[in-house]
Write a protein that holds these residues in place. Sequence first.
Motif, short mmCIF file in Angstrom:
data_model
loop_
_atom_site.label_atom_id
_atom_site.label_comp_id
_atom_site.label_asym_id
_atom_site.label_seq_id
_atom_site.Cartn_x
_atom_site.Cartn_y
_atom_site.Cartn_z
N ASN A 95 0.81 -1.22 0.00
CA ASN A 95 0.00 0.00 0.00
C ASN A 95 0.84 1.28 0.00
OD1 ASN A 95 -2.41 -1.58 0.24
ND2 ASN A 95 -1.96 -1.80 2.44
N TYR A 96 1.84 1.30 -0.85
CA TYR A 96 2.70 2.47 -0.89
C TYR A 96 2.23 3.44 -1.97
CZ TYR A 96 4.99 0.90 -5.19
OH TYR A 96 5.25 0.54 -6.49
N ASN A 97 2.54 4.71 -1.73
CA ASN A 97 2.27 5.77 -2.69
C ASN A 97 3.62 6.16 -3.31
OD1 ASN A 97 1.74 8.09 -4.11
ND2 ASN A 97 0.92 9.25 -2.36
N PRO A 98 3.83 5.94 -4.61
CA PRO A 98 5.15 6.25 -5.20
C PRO A 98 5.63 7.66 -4.91
CG PRO A 98 3.78 5.06 -6.77
CD PRO A 98 2.89 5.38 -5.60
N ALA A 99 4.71 8.61 -4.82
CA ALA A 99 5.10 9.99 -4.57
C ALA A 99 5.68 10.19 -3.18
CB ALA A 99 3.91 10.92 -4.78
N MET A 119 10.98 10.26 -6.02
CA MET A 119 10.86 9.68 -7.36
C MET A 119 10.90 10.73 -8.48
SD MET A 119 6.81 8.97 -7.77
CE MET A 119 6.89 9.52 -9.45
N THR A 120 10.63 11.99 -8.13
CA THR A 120 10.65 13.05 -9.15
C THR A 120 12.02 13.71 -9.30
OG1 THR A 120 9.89 14.61 -7.48
CG2 THR A 120 8.20 13.57 -8.86
N GLU A 121 12.98 13.33 -8.44
CA GLU A 121 14.29 13.97 -8.44
C GLU A 121 15.29 13.17 -9.26
OE1 GLU A 121 14.66 16.27 -4.27
OE2 GLU A 121 14.53 14.11 -4.09
N LYS A 122 16.17 13.88 -9.96
CA LYS A 122 17.16 13.23 -10.81
C LYS A 122 18.50 13.13 -10.09
CE LYS A 122 17.15 15.86 -14.46
NZ LYS A 122 17.40 16.33 -15.85
N PRO A 123 19.06 11.92 -9.99
CA PRO A 123 20.45 11.82 -9.53
C PRO A 123 21.36 12.35 -10.65
CG PRO A 123 19.29 9.70 -9.40
CD PRO A 123 18.46 10.61 -10.24
N ASP A 159 8.87 4.80 3.34
CA ASP A 159 7.56 5.40 3.09
C ASP A 159 7.42 6.58 4.04
OD1 ASP A 159 4.86 6.10 3.01
OD2 ASP A 159 4.21 4.04 2.67
N LEU A 160 7.41 7.79 3.50
CA LEU A 160 7.44 8.98 4.34
C LEU A 160 6.14 9.20 5.10
CD1 LEU A 160 9.30 11.46 1.95
CD2 LEU A 160 10.24 10.12 3.84
N MET A 181 20.01 -1.07 -6.75
CA MET A 181 19.35 -0.18 -7.70
C MET A 181 17.83 -0.28 -7.56
SD MET A 181 21.76 -1.00 -11.00
CE MET A 181 23.54 -0.82 -10.88
N LEU A 182 17.17 0.83 -7.75
CA LEU A 182 15.72 0.89 -7.74
C LEU A 182 15.25 1.59 -9.00
CD1 LEU A 182 12.88 0.70 -6.45
CD2 LEU A 182 13.37 2.88 -5.31
N HIS A 183 14.37 0.93 -9.74
CA HIS A 183 13.70 1.53 -10.89
C HIS A 183 12.24 1.72 -10.47
CE1 HIS A 183 16.97 0.58 -13.88
NE2 HIS A 183 17.32 -0.13 -12.83
N LEU A 184 11.85 2.95 -10.26
CA LEU A 184 10.53 3.24 -9.72
C LEU A 184 9.68 3.92 -10.79
CD1 LEU A 184 8.83 3.13 -7.11
CD2 LEU A 184 9.72 5.39 -6.53
N HIS A 185 8.65 3.25 -11.24
CA HIS A 185 7.77 3.77 -12.29
C HIS A 185 6.42 4.11 -11.67
CE1 HIS A 185 10.60 2.63 -15.43
NE2 HIS A 185 10.74 1.48 -14.80
N PRO A 186 6.10 5.38 -11.47
CA PRO A 186 4.87 5.75 -10.77
C PRO A 186 3.59 5.33 -11.47
CG PRO A 186 5.93 7.69 -11.72
CD PRO A 186 6.89 6.57 -11.86
N GLU A 187 3.62 5.30 -12.81
CA GLU A 187 2.40 4.97 -13.54
C GLU A 187 2.33 3.48 -13.90
OE1 GLU A 187 2.23 7.58 -16.83
OE2 GLU A 187 2.11 9.41 -15.60
#
Length: 649
Positions: A95-99, A119-123, A159-160, A181-187
Amino acid sequence: MAIPSLIYRSFLKLFPRASIEVKSGNTRASQPLEPIEHDRHLGYSNEYVSLRIERADRGAATHYRLRLKNLQTKSLRITRLRFPGWRGLDDLLDNYNPARISFFRNGHQSWSTSRSYRMTEKPLRPRLRLVSLVTSNLANLPSNAPGVLSSEMYTVVSDLDDDQAILVGQCEPFNQFVYIMLHLHPERPRSSFFEIVYDFGRKVLAPGQEIELDGLLFLSGDAGDIVDQYFSLLAPLRRPASRERVGWCSWYQYYDRINPELLLENLRLLKGSGLKADFFQIDDGWQAAVGDWLVERAAFKGRMAELAAAIRQAGYTPGLWLAPFALSAKSRLFREHPEYIVRDSGGATLVAGYNPIWKGLYYGLDLTHPRCREYIAEFIHRVVHEWGYSYLKCDFLFAACLRGANHHDIGLSRAEILKSGMSLIREAAGNDVGILGCGMPLSAGIGSVEAMRIGPDTGDFWIRPESFLLRTGAMVGLRNSLRATLTRAPMHGTLWVNDPDCVMARARGTRLSAAERRAQLDVVALSGGLVTISDDLSILYPADFEELAQHIELSERCSYGRAIALDAMDRELPEQFYNSAGFIGFFNWGQARKEASYSLTRLKKREPLLAALVDMRSGKRYEALAQSIAFGFMPKRGSILLRIERDEP
C-alpha cells in the motif's frame, strides 16, 4: 507501509532470476543462472559457476551468505553478478504511494554524493568524464533520470507517510563493490523493481576455485532505527579507535603553498593557544611531485624529520598527507616506471583525474605489481620510521581501483586490489600508526583505516557556481561537505572515526558569513568526528579561539553518542541533527532569513523522556514541548544548538 514477510523467507523468492557476466578477451557475455533448491541449501547454477546461498540471521537482520565456485576446468574471468528481483514494489512494500517513497543513495567513495531522493528527483550525472572519475564510480554512474536510482554498500527505502522502511546492505568480507538499484515507475507500479549487482572488476577464478562473496543484510522498521542497527552489526569489523581526534591542517589556508617556517609558526601558535589538540598535519606541498614521495620539494629538503620532531616536542602527533596510490604526469615516477601505471586491455594508461593544483592529469598505480609494491613499502617506511610521522592522511585512494584496469595479479577484484594496498601500507607503517582514508571507496575501507573522510572537500565558500554547470552534487564547498557529514553521520563510531573535513573559524579572508561559519562548527561538533582546524592561527581573534574551544569540548561529548540526521529521508539537505549524547541542532539552509519552526515528532521517538531544550548560546529554555517548536527568525544558513534535558525515568 507494511513489510511483507517475503524478505524473510527465501532468497530465491526475492530473486527468481540471476545472471553472471563472464569475459573472454574483449567479449563480455551475460549467462543466466538457474535457481536450485535442495534440502541443505539454496542457490543458482549454470555450466560456468555454482552459487550457494545460506541464511544465517543476525539479530533483527536477515543475513544471506553467498559462495561462488568456478565449475570449469579452466580459469574464468567474471565481471558482474546480477540479481534482478521483486517484480513490482507491491511484492515488497504494501500500500505504498510512489510519490511518498524516498530512496537513500550512499555514494561510491569519500567525495561521492550521498543523500535521499524522491521519485521526481534526478540523480545528477556529471557532464564531464573527468568529473565523474573523481566524484563517482564509472561502473555505477548516477542515471540522470527521475525514478532510476542506485546506491553503493547500502540503501534505505522509506515510506514517508509512516517512516517504515527497508534497508538492504552489504556486509563482510567486503571483497566486491555492491550496487543496489531501484527503478521506480509511478504509472506502472508492476514494472518497478530492485536489482543487486556485485562488481568484480576483472577478477579471474582458477579452475575449481570457490570464493566467499560479500553477504547481504535485510532490515525493516523505522528508517532511523534500521540504519543504527545496520552499522551496529558492522561495528565489530572496525579497527580500534584512533588516538587523534582534534588537530590542525595546513590545506584550507595555504593549499600547496607551504614551507617549514610557516608550519613551525602555526605550531607555536597552536601550542600557545591552549586549544586541546592531538595532531598537527602537514598537507600537500612538501613533496617534489605527486608520486615522488622520496623526493622533497626544495624548501623541505632534509627537514621532514626535523618538522616531525618539532611537532612531537610540542606534544602533538606528527601527521603527513600522501596520495600513495596516485602519480602525476609531471612526476619522475611516471617517466621512469611506466610499468607501475594501471592500463586498460589495449595497453593505454588509464587517467584517474585532473587536478589543477598539480597542473595536469594524474594516474593510478598497479598495487599488484611486485616492484611497485616494494616502492610503496619503501616510502611508507621512510615517512614513518625514518622521518617520524605516525598519523597518515592517505588521499586519492580510488586511483588504485579504476574501472577497466588490468593488473599484474589477475585474481583480485577491484575492492581486493585496494584492500591489498591498504594492507601493504599497514604492514610497512605498523599497527600503532593512525591512517585516515580519503577519496576512498567506503566499503573497502572497513577494517583498513582508523578514520575516514566521508564527504567532498569543504572550502571557505558555500558552493561554487561551476557545480551547476558541471551537473554534480559533489563539487567542493561547505554546502556539499556539510550534507555528507549529516547523511553519513551513523558511520561514525561504528565503521571508523568520521572525518567531516576541516573547520575554518577565521572571520578574515573568507567568503563564509558568520552564520555559515557557526553552522559549520555546529554540524562538525554534533557529528562527534574529527575536528581539524585549517586556519592561519595568526589571524584568529580571541573570540575565534574561544568558540573553537567550546566546539571542541562539545565534539568530545558528542563522540560518545550516536549522531543521525532525523530528516535525512525527507530532504536532500537535512535540517535536524541529533546526537544521543544529549544534543540537537536545527538549521535553516535556505537562501533567506526565515521564521523557523520544526517538528519534534522524530526527536520525541528518540527521547521519550524529553523535558526541555536549552539554547547553548543564549541559555533560553524551551519547555512544555508540543509536537513542534518555533525559534522566531533564523538567519540564512543559520543554526541553533540545543542541549536536551530529560525527565527522571
